[in-house]
Structures are given as C-alpha cells and as structure tokens.
Design a protein around this motif. Structure first.
Motif, mmCIF file in Angstrom:
data_model
loop_
_atom_site.group_PDB
_atom_site.id
_atom_site.type_symbol
_atom_site.label_atom_id
_atom_site.label_comp_id
_atom_site.label_asym_id
_atom_site.label_seq_id
_atom_site.Cartn_x
_atom_site.Cartn_y
_atom_site.Cartn_z
ATOM 1 N N HIS A 273 -6.554 13.513 9.537
ATOM 2 C CA HIS A 273 -5.884 12.367 8.891
ATOM 3 C C HIS A 273 -6.913 11.356 8.387
ATOM 4 C CE1 HIS A 273 -1.548 12.868 10.587
ATOM 5 N NE2 HIS A 273 -2.050 13.986 10.088
ATOM 6 N N LEU B 29 -7.910 9.588 5.727
ATOM 7 C CA LEU B 29 -7.316 9.256 4.439
ATOM 8 C C LEU B 29 -8.338 8.760 3.426
ATOM 9 C CD1 LEU B 29 -4.843 9.638 6.181
ATOM 10 C CD2 LEU B 29 -3.855 7.571 5.170
ATOM 11 N N ASP B 30 -9.354 8.085 3.909
ATOM 12 C CA ASP B 30 -10.378 7.558 3.008
ATOM 13 C C ASP B 30 -11.058 8.713 2.267
ATOM 14 O OD1 ASP B 30 -11.776 5.338 1.993
ATOM 15 O OD2 ASP B 30 -13.505 5.848 3.242
ATOM 16 N N PHE C 191 -2.502 3.011 -1.104
ATOM 17 C CA PHE C 191 -2.016 2.487 0.165
ATOM 18 C C PHE C 191 -0.548 2.820 0.431
ATOM 19 C CE2 PHE C 191 -5.652 -0.174 -0.990
ATOM 20 C CZ PHE C 191 -6.473 0.172 0.072
ATOM 21 N N PHE D 230 1.421 5.751 1.831
ATOM 22 C CA PHE D 230 1.339 7.054 2.491
ATOM 23 C C PHE D 230 2.234 6.997 3.729
ATOM 24 C CE2 PHE D 230 -1.333 5.340 5.837
ATOM 25 C CZ PHE D 230 -2.041 4.327 5.215
ATOM 26 N N SER D 231 2.176 8.013 4.529
ATOM 27 C CA SER D 231 2.891 8.145 5.804
ATOM 28 C C SER D 231 4.379 8.451 5.654
ATOM 29 C CB SER D 231 2.711 6.890 6.676
ATOM 30 O OG SER D 231 3.567 5.833 6.236
ATOM 31 N N ARG E 293 3.408 4.111 13.413
ATOM 32 C CA ARG E 293 2.259 4.675 12.674
ATOM 33 C C ARG E 293 1.069 3.738 12.872
ATOM 34 N NH1 ARG E 293 5.307 4.404 7.150
ATOM 35 N NH2 ARG E 293 5.784 2.422 8.161
ATOM 36 N N THR F 60 2.031 8.830 14.420
ATOM 37 C CA THR F 60 0.986 9.376 13.560
ATOM 38 C C THR F 60 -0.222 8.451 13.606
ATOM 39 O OG1 THR F 60 2.807 9.869 12.043
ATOM 40 C CG2 THR F 60 0.596 10.415 11.287
ATOM 41 N N LEU F 61 -1.391 9.076 13.597
ATOM 42 C CA LEU F 61 -2.632 8.303 13.523
ATOM 43 C C LEU F 61 -3.298 8.577 12.178
ATOM 44 C CD1 LEU F 61 -4.262 8.841 17.043
ATOM 45 C CD2 LEU F 61 -3.082 6.811 16.203
ATOM 46 N N PHE F 62 -3.803 7.512 11.574
ATOM 47 C CA PHE F 62 -4.514 7.662 10.307
ATOM 48 C C PHE F 62 -5.892 7.030 10.434
ATOM 49 C CE2 PHE F 62 0.007 7.333 9.082
ATOM 50 C CZ PHE F 62 0.162 8.550 8.454
ATOM 51 N N LEU G 166 -8.449 5.226 7.877
ATOM 52 C CA LEU G 166 -8.452 4.712 6.501
ATOM 53 C C LEU G 166 -9.846 4.362 5.992
ATOM 54 C CD1 LEU G 166 -5.279 2.439 6.537
ATOM 55 C CD2 LEU G 166 -5.480 4.901 6.279
ATOM 56 N N HIS H 62 -8.852 -1.717 4.153
ATOM 57 C CA HIS H 62 -7.758 -0.765 3.907
ATOM 58 C C HIS H 62 -6.654 -0.898 4.950
ATOM 59 C CE1 HIS H 62 -10.636 2.073 1.520
ATOM 60 N NE2 HIS H 62 -10.442 0.899 0.938
ATOM 61 N N GLU I 138 -4.478 -3.611 3.627
ATOM 62 C CA GLU I 138 -3.706 -3.136 2.457
ATOM 63 C C GLU I 138 -2.574 -2.211 2.900
ATOM 64 O OE1 GLU I 138 -4.108 -4.229 -0.477
ATOM 65 O OE2 GLU I 138 -6.062 -5.206 -0.340
ATOM 66 N N ALA I 139 -2.862 -1.299 3.821
ATOM 67 C CA ALA I 139 -1.838 -0.348 4.272
ATOM 68 C C ALA I 139 -0.725 -1.066 5.033
ATOM 69 C CB ALA I 139 -2.477 0.725 5.150
ATOM 70 N N ALA J 28 1.368 -2.732 2.432
ATOM 71 C CA ALA J 28 2.139 -1.740 1.672
ATOM 72 C C ALA J 28 3.229 -1.095 2.510
ATOM 73 C CB ALA J 28 1.193 -0.659 1.142
ATOM 74 N N GLY J 29 3.185 -1.316 3.824
ATOM 75 C CA GLY J 29 4.211 -0.736 4.688
ATOM 76 C C GLY J 29 3.946 0.708 5.056
ATOM 77 N N SER J 30 2.742 1.205 4.772
ATOM 78 C CA SER J 30 2.446 2.601 5.077
ATOM 79 C C SER J 30 2.087 2.794 6.550
ATOM 80 C CB SER J 30 1.291 3.089 4.192
ATOM 81 O OG SER J 30 1.711 3.133 2.849
ATOM 82 N N ILE J 31 1.666 1.755 7.203
ATOM 83 C CA ILE J 31 1.428 1.826 8.652
ATOM 84 C C ILE J 31 2.157 0.656 9.303
ATOM 85 C CG2 ILE J 31 -0.811 3.003 8.474
ATOM 86 C CD1 ILE J 31 -2.156 0.257 8.950
#
Lengths: 502, 288
Positions: A79, A81-82, A116, A118-119, B137, B169-171, B173, B178, B181-182, B185-188
C-alpha cells in the motif's frame, strides 16, 4: 395533327428531353455520390478499427509495465501509495487519461488523475471486477463514473500471488474521439444512450450510425455499444446542396419554360390552329355552320386580338354563306311562280316522309290535284292570266293546308299535297275542302275576267277552273312503285267527270 | 630568478586550486522538490562560502535511497531524518554525526532540537481518541519516517494497538503533507505526520484537525558526513553549521520555502539519537 400540336411538340419535345436528361443526370449523381460515401465510410470504419487496435496495444502495454514491475507489485502489496502514484503518472497522458491501481480487494490505491482520492472500492465495476477474478479485460466499460475504453489486468507479486489490479483507460472524451477520428471527417460517439450528452451535440441529424463489432473481451453489454456516427462534412454538404440546388433550379426553369411555351402557344398559335381546323372541317363538310361558329367563339373571346378579329369576320362570313346557301337551296326546291315546293323537293320529301311513316307507323296520305281545263283557260285568256290562276290556286293550297302538310306544284297545272299523320278520311275531307274553295274562288274569277274581256265562255266551259283531286293512303313507296302513282290513278278517275274528289 | 619565481607562483596556485573540492549534500524528499532546492540552496551556498569548497544538493527518491547512498559513498554529506539515521547507523558506520538541526518551539519562545509526531483526524469526524478509530483507514508517511511512522507506531503500541489488525486499511503516502491532503479529501480517517506539518496545515486549512495523540520529543534531523570525507572537512562543515545563528539567512530560506521554524544547528552527541533507536527497536520487536 393541327398547327398548335405541331408547334407545341416542336418546342416542348426538346425541353422534355432536356428535362429527362437532367433528371437522369441528377439521379445518377446521387447514386454515384451514395457509392462514394459508402466506400469512404468503409475506409473510415477500417481506420477507426485499426486505431482501436493500436489503442488496445497501448493500454495493454502500459498496464503490463505497471503490473509486471517487481517494485510496483510490491508497492501494491505494501500500500505504498506515493510510489504507485508516481508510476501511474508515468503513463498518464491526454489520451490514456486514467490509470487506477487497486489492492486485491478492489480498494483504490491510486488514481493518476486525482492523487488524494483513494481507499474507495471499485470491485463492483466490470473491468476491475474481471481483473480481480484473475483475467484481463479489454473493452468499453464505465470506470470510476466515466465511459472508457479500458484495459484491466491483475497485479501479481512474483508473477504469482495476486495483490491487486491495474486499469488503464482512455475516457470517452473529446481527446479519445479526436484520436480515433482524426482526418476521417466523421464523429464517433460512445455510450449507453445516443446521442451521448455532452460529447458531441449536433444541431443536425446524422447521416448514418454504424455500430462497431469490436473484439472486446468479454463482450460489452448490449446497451454499451461503440457507435460511429457519420455526419456530412459542412464542405461536402454545401457542395452537394449547391449542385442539387442548381439542378433543381434548371429543372424548375425548364418546367416554367414549358408552361410559358404552352401559355404562349395557347394564346397566339392555338387560335390560328382552331381557325384552320374550322376551315378544314367546313371544307370537308364534317360539321355545319353553327358548329363552326361555336368553335370560333372560343377564338373570338381569346387574348389574341388579331385572331379574334379573323374569327369574328369568319363567323360573319359563315352567316352570309349559310344564308346564301339556304336561299339557293330554297330556290332550288321551290316553284318560282307559285312559291310552292317543286317536284324535285317533293320527291326527296316523300322519301323522307315514307321513311318516317315506316318507322313511326303513322298514316301518310297524298293528294294529287289538277286544274280542270286549264289549257282552255290559257287559250281563252292568255298565259299571263293562266299564271295568275296558278298563283291563286297555290294561295288556296297554302291557306287551307295545315302546317304539317307539304304543298307542291307538281308540274303545269298539277299540284300535290303530302299529308303526314293523316288518315284516308282526313285526306278526303281536306281534298274536298280544296276542291270546294277552288270552285268558289277561281270559277268566279274566270267569269269576271271573261266579262272584262268581253269573251263569251263556251257552254261547256263549266266546269272550267274547277279542280279534280285524287287521294291515296300510302302503303308502299319505292323507285318502281312510287306512292304518288296511286294518287295519280285516283286523279285520273276524278278527271273523268271533273270537279271531283276520288 | 624570475623563472624560479614564476614556477613557484604557478605551483602555489595549482596547490590552492587543487584544495577547492566539490561535495554533494543529499537529503530526502520531505516536500516539494523545487521548494527543497530553493530552501537548501542558501545552505549549500553558505557552506561553499565558509569552507571554500563547492556544495551541490541532491534529493533522493526516498529515505531508503538516502541510506543506501550514504552506505555506498555516492554522496558526501547528508541531511537525514532521525529514524533513518539510526537505521543507517545500525547497519554500518558510514554516517559520521556532525550536527543536529533545531527549531523554534510552536509558541516561539524556545529553541529546541526536538519535534513531535501527531496522530490526526478531522474535527468533523466522530473520533475523540485512538480507541474510537478501530476499523478506520489509517495512513503513515513511510516505513522509514521517524515522525511519520516510527513514533506514531510507538504511540499505537503503547496504547495496545496493533495497526495491522486494528485498522481496516493501512496506507503509506510518502510525504507528510500528503497525510493532510488525504484527510481533507476524505480518503483516510486517521493519519500520522510531524507536528511541523500539522502547524503548516493549520495556516492553510484552518483549525479543522483534531490531534488524537502526540509522541514524545523526537530528535530533529541530523547532518552527517560520509566516512570517506576527511576529518578536516568534517570539522570545517560542522563549524560552518554551528555558526548559523537564529536569525541567519539559512533559517529564513528554510522557513520561507519549507515552512519550518528553523533556528540553526547545535552539536549533540551521537547518543542523542539513542531514544529513537530504542523506539524503533521496540517497534521492530513488536512487528516480529
């Protein structure tokens, strides 16, 4: 064929031939144009299919480079992502405008067009779902809310362990459509409904719509067709419309010319043609004067003043001619002294009356009459007085006989009366009335004349100036046995005693 | 006589010219590349001026590359994050400690060689502490990041949370901004980054973030020399770095382009970073 028809044919025929040739030319041009368009369409469709094939290879290549990279497959597994975003951007372009990488559950790890975001999960989508199932997808599909030509494939760690998917798309946007249709002069529309809103809105209907049989695997939904929509290019359309307008204008001009020619001929040639026809008919005695004059009325009322004047004069001329002919005919059939019908007329009339008697089963009688001792009158008083007596007797006939009767001076001092619709009794009554009137009017005149001249009438002068009449009911009449013979025989018998009706 | 003087002059010039060397200063990509160049060009210019050598900046692709290049000796000096330094130090003795970067405290009253790691969520989210964030997330920056991975992981560990199990889930970035930003954006739902990144985000987005946890103080980045550099050059560079005062142009440049409240450098002992090493050891043990 009369003059009008000849002239009309001479002018209209070439125009009609020209009109037909132009129509033939127009139809031929349309057919040829249609053939050309079909051939061009085929070439264009093939060009687009080749570009689709090329695009598929490009999408496949990009997806494979990402999926088969050891680093990227590990990044998917981790994962990272970068790293994945940097990779996706390597293949992102105006045409390949969407690269999406997901993990093995379909959760988006990166979007090349929105770093930005994703998920979220795209496992429900046809292309990504197919790749998650372990097989590649190529075709038209809705990916992340956009109709796209998409290539999806699984990402496997060590080329074995599935860890995610990669999807490379060319969205159905102007750039893709421009790439596929470049230099083809046609428009391509992609999508579930047609026309696809927001892509190619036109203010004119398409010429044709072709649905492509693309080698998509798996097959696209029935509603997701790739369509090629052909529009006439503005230049071609203007050229075709221009030439068609010219052709139609020429045809319209010819039709108008035909109408004008017809109008001119009707107004200026037809009157003369009718005049010639009328004269011709008159010459061949096919019609009478009144019919000719009826025909000439149309010419007289027409716009051709000259022809109208001629028609009017000719009409007047027929009046005169008719009158003269009538007069001549009358003179030929009438006794000049007494004014009664003559023998020539009587014979013709008798034929006609006998024909009517036969057809209508009506009675027909004849009276033959003779002035008694008329030769002696001439000898005693002279021929002028004899003529006076003849005129006087003719007047009695005219006065006593009915309008339907025909009074005839048969010859010398003999007279005939043709009595149609008259029985034998009626005939005798009429004859007796004539005899009586002659006796009462002519005999006194003779005596008066004798006194004037101082001539003494012989003793046997009586019955001088009286009239003997023979009546006969007509039964047969022909050349061998004319009907008047019976009446003549009766007169002969009456003459034996004179002043009598038999 | 003249010939002898000319030869002596040429030889001395050659010696002097031969003494001016070219060095590389490498750093990791903690933000936008252009900004890093702009911020650190003042530093490399300053070092060139102070030492008489020329310095050129290199930005590696990630932490790992920086560590590798130190070990490979393909760079001469490095600005390295504390966790990465400890990791590199543990793997080889190629990195020679020179100085530690320092900053003004958030209230602007203290100068300290520390910073902190924060675990954040949006204020609009329903989470009040880490316990509330189960099944959400979560994003770290990079496994090699001190404040973006090591210390946040330590915070979670102390809270009895195994992130691999606790979160849906783990990300990873990559860069600290970032995370911000994430989140926006609501992605995490939850993310970890440095407190400096958080304070910068406040000025950009306003007070929309909630700090769920903060770490213990973390030694700030170190400047190291690679082993092949002579001790004289190491000394020269260290002296130049320590000469940068609190209102130096180098600080201004870093603050201007990176937003960091830079306040020069100070010399700590190598053991200054032992706390980081302990934290990472704890994490590694836990991961095993």
């Amino acid at each position: 064929m009369n003059l009008f028809k000849r002239v009309a044919l001479a002018i209209a025929l070439p125009l009609l031939i020209l009109l037909g040739a132009l129509a033939f030319q127009t139809i031929g041009q349309y057919r040829q144009e249609g053939e050309n368009i079909r051939e061009q369409d085929q070439i264009r469709v093939e060009a687009i299919l080749e570009r689709l094939d090329s695009l598929e290879k490009e999408l496949q290549k990009a997806a494979s480079l990402i999926a088969e990279s050891k680093d990227s497959s590990r990044a998917v597994d981790d994962h990272d992502l970068d790293y994945l975003y940097d990779w996706s951007r390597l293949f992102h372009s105006n045409l390949l405008n969407r690269v999406i990488i997901t993990d093995e559950e379909g959760t988006v790890l990166t979007r090349s067009y929105d770093r930005f975001r994703f998920s979220d999960s795209l496992s429900h989508e046809l292309s990504i779902g197919t790749a998650l199932g372990g097989t590649s997808f190529w075709g038209l599909a809705e990916v992340d809310g956009f109709y796209s030509l998409a290539y999806s494939r699984p990402v496997r760690l060590y080329n074995e362990i599935p860890v995610g998917t990669v999807t490379v798309c060319a969205g159905s946007e102007p750039e893709l459509l421009a790439y596929l249709t470049d230099s083809t002069l046609i428009d391509l529309e992609i999508g579930p409904s047609w026309p696809l809103e927001g892509i190619h809105e036109r203010n004119r209907p398409p010429r044709a719509v072709h649905e492509l049989d693309t080698p998509f695997d798996p097959p696209v939904n029935e509603t997701d067709k790739l369509r090629i929509v052909f529009y006439e290019s503005a230049v071609n359309r203007r050229e075709i419309e221009g030439s068609m307008v010219i052709l139609l204008l020429i045809m319209a001009f010819i039709l108008l010319s035909l109408l004008l020619v017809y109008r001119v001929l009707s107004n200026y040639v037809r009157p003369y043609s009718d005049l010639v026809d009328s004269i011709s008919l008159l010459t061949h005695k096919q019609v009478d004067f009144s019919h000719i004059r009826d025909r000439l009325i149309g010419v007289e009322k027409g716009r051709n003043g000259e022809a109208a004047r001629i028609a009017s004069a000719f009409s007047e001329f027929t009046y005169v001619i008719e009158k003269d002919i009538s007069h001549l005919e009358d003179s030929a059939n009438r006794d000049a002294l007494t004014g009664l019908r003559n023998r020539r007329y009587a014979l013709k009339r008798l034929d006609w009356e006998y024909w009517r008697h036969r057809n209508e089963k009506s009675d027909l009688c004849l009276i033959m009459a003779d002035i008694d001792r008329f030769k002696l009158i001439n000898d005693l008083f002279g021929h002028p007085f004899g003529d006076e007596i003849l005129v006087m007797v003719a007047g009695i006939f005219s006065r006593i006989c009915r309008g339907t009767d025909v009074t005839v001076r048969w010859g010398g001092e003999e007279f005939m009366v043709i009595c149609p619709f008259t029985s034998s009794l009626g005939c005798h009554i009429l004859a007796e009335k004539i005899r009586d009137t002659v006796e009462k009017e002519v005999v006194p005149r003779l005596r008066e004349k004798a006194r004037e001249l101082g001539i003494g009438l012989p003793d046997d002068a009586s019955p001088m100036g009286t009239m003997s009449l023979g009546c006969a009911l007509v039964k047969d009449h022909d050349q061998e046995n004319p009907a008047y013979e019976e009446a003549d025989k009766a007169l002969y018998r009456a003459k034996k005693t004179r002043n009598r009706v038999v | 006589m003249k010939k002898t003087l000319l030869i002596v002059l040429i030889l001395s010039t050659s010696v002097l010219l031969a003494g001016a060397e070219s060095f590389t200063l490498a750093t990791y990509p903690f933000g936008d590349g252009d900004n890093i160049y702009a911020a650190f060009s003042t530093l490399t210019d300053f070092l060139s001026e102070e030492t008489g050598d020329s310095f050129r900046l290199i930005i590696t692709r990630d932490y790992e590359e920086l560590s590798d290049r130190i070990k490979d000796g393909t760079v001469d000096f490095a600005w390295i994050g504390s966790a990465n330094y400890v990791k590199t130090r543990g793997e080889s003795d190629d990195a020679v400690y020179l100085a530690t970067y320092r900053e003004w405290s958030p209230d602007g009253r203290l100068i300290q060689p520390y910073y902190q790691s924060v675990i954040l969520c949006l204020k609009s989210s329903p989470y009040r502490d880490l316990a509330d964030t189960e099944g959400t997330r979560f994003a770290f920056t990079s496994p090699d990041s001190t404040s973006g991975y090591a210390y946040p992981r330590l915070i979670l560990q102390k809270g009895g949370i195994d992130p691999d199990e606790f979160y849906k889930t783990l990300f990873y970035l990559g860069r600290h901004p970032h995370i911000i930003e994430a989140l926006v954006a609501g992605s995490i739902d939850v993310g970890a980054c440095s407190d400096g990144t958080y304070y910068n985000a406040l000025s950009e987005y306003g007070d929309i973030f909630r700090i769920l946890e903060m770490s213990d103080p973390i030694p700030l980045d170190a400047v190291v020399a690679v082993k092949h550099i002579s001790s004289d050059k190491q000394r020269d560079v260290r002296r130049a770095l320590l000469s940068i005062g609190t209102d130096h142009i180098v600080n201004d440049s870093i603050k201007r382009y990176l937003g960091w409240p830079a306040a020069g450098f100070e010399e700590k002992s190598d053991s200054f970073y032992d706390s980081v090493e302990k934290a990472m050891a704890l994490i590694n043990r836990d991961k095993k």
